[in-house]
Enzyme design. Structure first.
Site, PDB file in Angstrom:
ATOM      1  N   GLY A 163      81.168  -2.951 -30.246  1.00 33.98           N
ATOM      2  CA  GLY A 163      82.226  -3.628 -29.882  1.00 33.98           C
ATOM      3  C   GLY A 163      81.954  -4.825 -29.065  1.00 33.98           C
ATOM      4  N   GLY A 207      78.007  -2.587 -37.505  1.00 36.42           N
ATOM      5  CA  GLY A 207      79.127  -2.321 -36.834  1.00 36.42           C
ATOM      6  C   GLY A 207      80.307  -4.158 -37.427  1.00 36.42           C
ATOM      7  N   GLY A 208      80.506  -4.903 -36.409  1.00 33.36           N
ATOM      8  CA  GLY A 208      81.077  -6.067 -36.611  1.00 33.36           C
ATOM      9  C   GLY A 208      80.715  -6.922 -37.842  1.00 33.36           C
ATOM     10  N   ASN A 237      79.110  -0.340 -41.172  1.00 29.27           N
ATOM     11  CA  ASN A 237      80.318   0.048 -40.790  1.00 29.27           C
ATOM     12  C   ASN A 237      80.993  -0.602 -41.110  1.00 29.27           C
ATOM     13  OD1 ASN A 237      81.954   2.200 -40.486  1.00 29.27           O
ATOM     14  ND2 ASN A 237      81.117   2.411 -38.526  1.00 29.27           N
ATOM     15  N   TRP A 238      82.206  -0.713 -41.609  1.00 27.43           N
ATOM     16  CA  TRP A 238      83.148  -1.752 -41.962  1.00 27.43           C
ATOM     17  C   TRP A 238      84.274  -1.410 -40.950  1.00 27.43           C
ATOM     18  CZ3 TRP A 238      84.253  -2.934 -48.355  1.00 27.43           C
ATOM     19  CH2 TRP A 238      82.722  -3.544 -48.636  1.00 27.43           C
ATOM     20  N   LYS A 239      83.517   0.035 -40.548  1.00 27.19           N
ATOM     21  CA  LYS A 239      85.475   0.942 -39.934  1.00 27.19           C
ATOM     22  C   LYS A 239      86.451   0.811 -40.837  1.00 27.19           C
ATOM     23  CE  LYS A 239      82.234   0.294 -35.366  1.00 27.19           C
ATOM     24  NZ  LYS A 239      82.000   0.207 -34.629  1.00 27.19           N
ATOM     25  N   HIS A 299      80.503  10.013 -35.478  1.00 33.60           N
ATOM     26  CA  HIS A 299      80.091   8.384 -35.053  1.00 33.60           C
ATOM     27  C   HIS A 299      81.300   8.590 -33.481  1.00 33.60           C
ATOM     28  CE1 HIS A 299      81.503   4.424 -34.564  1.00 33.60           C
ATOM     29  NE2 HIS A 299      80.443   3.651 -34.794  1.00 33.60           N
ATOM     30  N   SER A 338      76.539  -4.034 -31.219  1.00 31.17           N
ATOM     31  CA  SER A 338      75.634  -5.181 -31.699  1.00 31.17           C
ATOM     32  C   SER A 338      74.981  -5.536 -32.282  1.00 31.17           C
ATOM     33  CB  SER A 338      76.429  -6.000 -29.320  1.00 31.17           C
ATOM     34  OG  SER A 338      77.375  -5.241 -29.188  1.00 31.17           O
ATOM     35  N   GLU A 351      83.418   6.549 -32.026  1.00 28.46           N
ATOM     36  CA  GLU A 351      84.118   6.404 -32.232  1.00 28.46           C
ATOM     37  C   GLU A 351      85.572   7.508 -32.849  1.00 28.46           C
ATOM     38  OE1 GLU A 351      84.865   2.794 -35.147  1.00 28.46           O
ATOM     39  OE2 GLU A 351      83.303   1.741 -32.254  1.00 28.46           O
ATOM     40  N   GLU A 373      73.681   5.342 -31.157  1.00 30.34           N
ATOM     41  CA  GLU A 373      74.924   4.104 -31.149  1.00 30.34           C
ATOM     42  C   GLU A 373      75.029   4.010 -29.523  1.00 30.34           C
ATOM     43  OE1 GLU A 373      76.089   2.027 -34.470  1.00 30.34           O
ATOM     44  OE2 GLU A 373      77.358   3.936 -34.239  1.00 30.34           O
TER      45      GLU A 373
HETATM   46  P1  13P Z   1      78.997  -3.039 -33.407  1.00 29.10           P
HETATM   47  O1  13P Z   1      77.936  -3.918 -34.462  1.00 29.10           O
HETATM   48  O2  13P Z   1      80.695  -4.086 -34.327  1.00 29.10           O
HETATM   49  O3  13P Z   1      78.780  -3.182 -32.078  1.00 29.10           O
HETATM   50  O4  13P Z   1      79.557  -1.742 -34.264  1.00 29.10           O
HETATM   51  C1  13P Z   1      78.377  -0.973 -33.694  1.00 29.10           C
HETATM   52  C2  13P Z   1      79.573   0.546 -34.602  1.00 29.10           C
HETATM   53  O5  13P Z   1      79.849   1.102 -34.181  1.00 29.10           O
HETATM   54  C3  13P Z   1      78.030   1.080 -35.797  1.00 29.10           C
HETATM   55  O6  13P Z   1      78.747   2.548 -36.483  1.00 29.10           O
END
Ligand code: 13P
Length: 249
Positions: free
Chosen positions: A172, A232-233, A9-11, A94, A211, A96, A166
């Site tokens: 993050g 994510g990251g 997930n590139w966000k 998600h 993470s 977020e 998640e």
């Molecule tokens: P991180 O891997 O950056 O913690 O993010 C997880 C995430 O929200 C994937 O959707």
């Protein structure tokens, strides 16, 4: 054995150049994998990424979708549009979106239904906050998130709907859930769903996200109830994401 899923997930990150760099950088690892590799770029890059991955094994996901079919909803993107530009998956609910954009369990359930009726595989995100974990409410929170979807869409949709656990406190933060904690929650999700219908047992997939990194992905993947990861990251760094893809046996 069920195929695992490695999803990135590139966000809201990157640009045209970095999207190309990521795709080119993960092609070899993805094509060599016997599992499913999925990437979720921002909406505006979906079409160009779809073209770049058309001859590869990488599959395309969106990060969100509208809660209506079509019409006067300025700024929204429908499930049908996502299918049209080549998405096969879409993230739904998600944390977020739930936390920053007020998506309720009901909205998430509506979005899940729209994804499915437009031929997309929803990746339904669930998970508790730190406060909810510390006050031992994680089961109630996850149950409420899942039950809203079951009430709206029925249990059978989990034959094709993927769940992503998640924990909000691990997203993050660099503070990933231990593989044992994650597995305990995954087991809870697995039995909550399969106890309601035998039909979903063979295909149900529950991913872990929060993470995930090159040095912990193999631990998650080796857990009995973990069927993949939502990254994510680390999915923004092609060499790291490639390592994560290769860490799956
Ligand atoms: P991180 O891997 O950056 O913690 O993010 C997880 C995430 O929200 C994937 O959707």
């Amino acid at each position: 054995m069920k195929k695992k899923i490695i999803a990135g997930n590139w966000k809201m990150n990157g640009d045209t150049a970095s999207a190309t760099e990521i795709v080119e950088g993960i092609l070899d690892a993805a094509n060599a994998s016997s599992h499913d590799v999925v990437i979720a770029p921002p909406f505006v890059y979906l079409s160009s990424v779809a073209e770049k991955i058309s001859d590869s094994k990488i599959r395309l996901s969106a990060q969100n979708l509208a809660d209506h079919e079509s019409g006067a909803f300025t700024g929204e993107i429908s499930a049908k549009m996502l299918s049209d530009v080549g998405c096969t998956y879409v993230l739904v609910g998600h944390s977020e979106r739930r936390q920053m954009y007020g998506e309720t369990n009901t909205v998430v359930a509506q979005k899940t239904a729209l994804a499915l009726s437009n031929g997309l595989t929803p990746i339904l995100c669930v998970g508790e906050t730190l406060e909810e974990r510390e006050s031992d409410q994680w089961k109630d929170v996850i149950l409420a998130q899942i039950n809203a979807v079951i009430e709206h869409c029925g249990i059978e949709i989990f034959q094709e709907t993927i769940v992503a656990y998640e924990p909000v406190w691990a997203i993050g933060t660099g503070k990933s859930a231990s593989a044992e904690i994650a597995n305990e929650v995954h087991e809870f999700i697995y039995y909550t769903l399969t106890s309601k219908s035998d039909k979903i047992r063979p295909s149900l997939k529950v991913l872990y996200g929060g993470s995930v990194a090159a040095d912990n992905s193999a631990q998650y993947m080796s857990q009995t109830y973990i069927d993949g990861v939502l990254v994510g990251g680390a999915s923004l760094k092609p060499s790291v994401f490639s390592e994560i893809i290769r860490s799956v046996e």
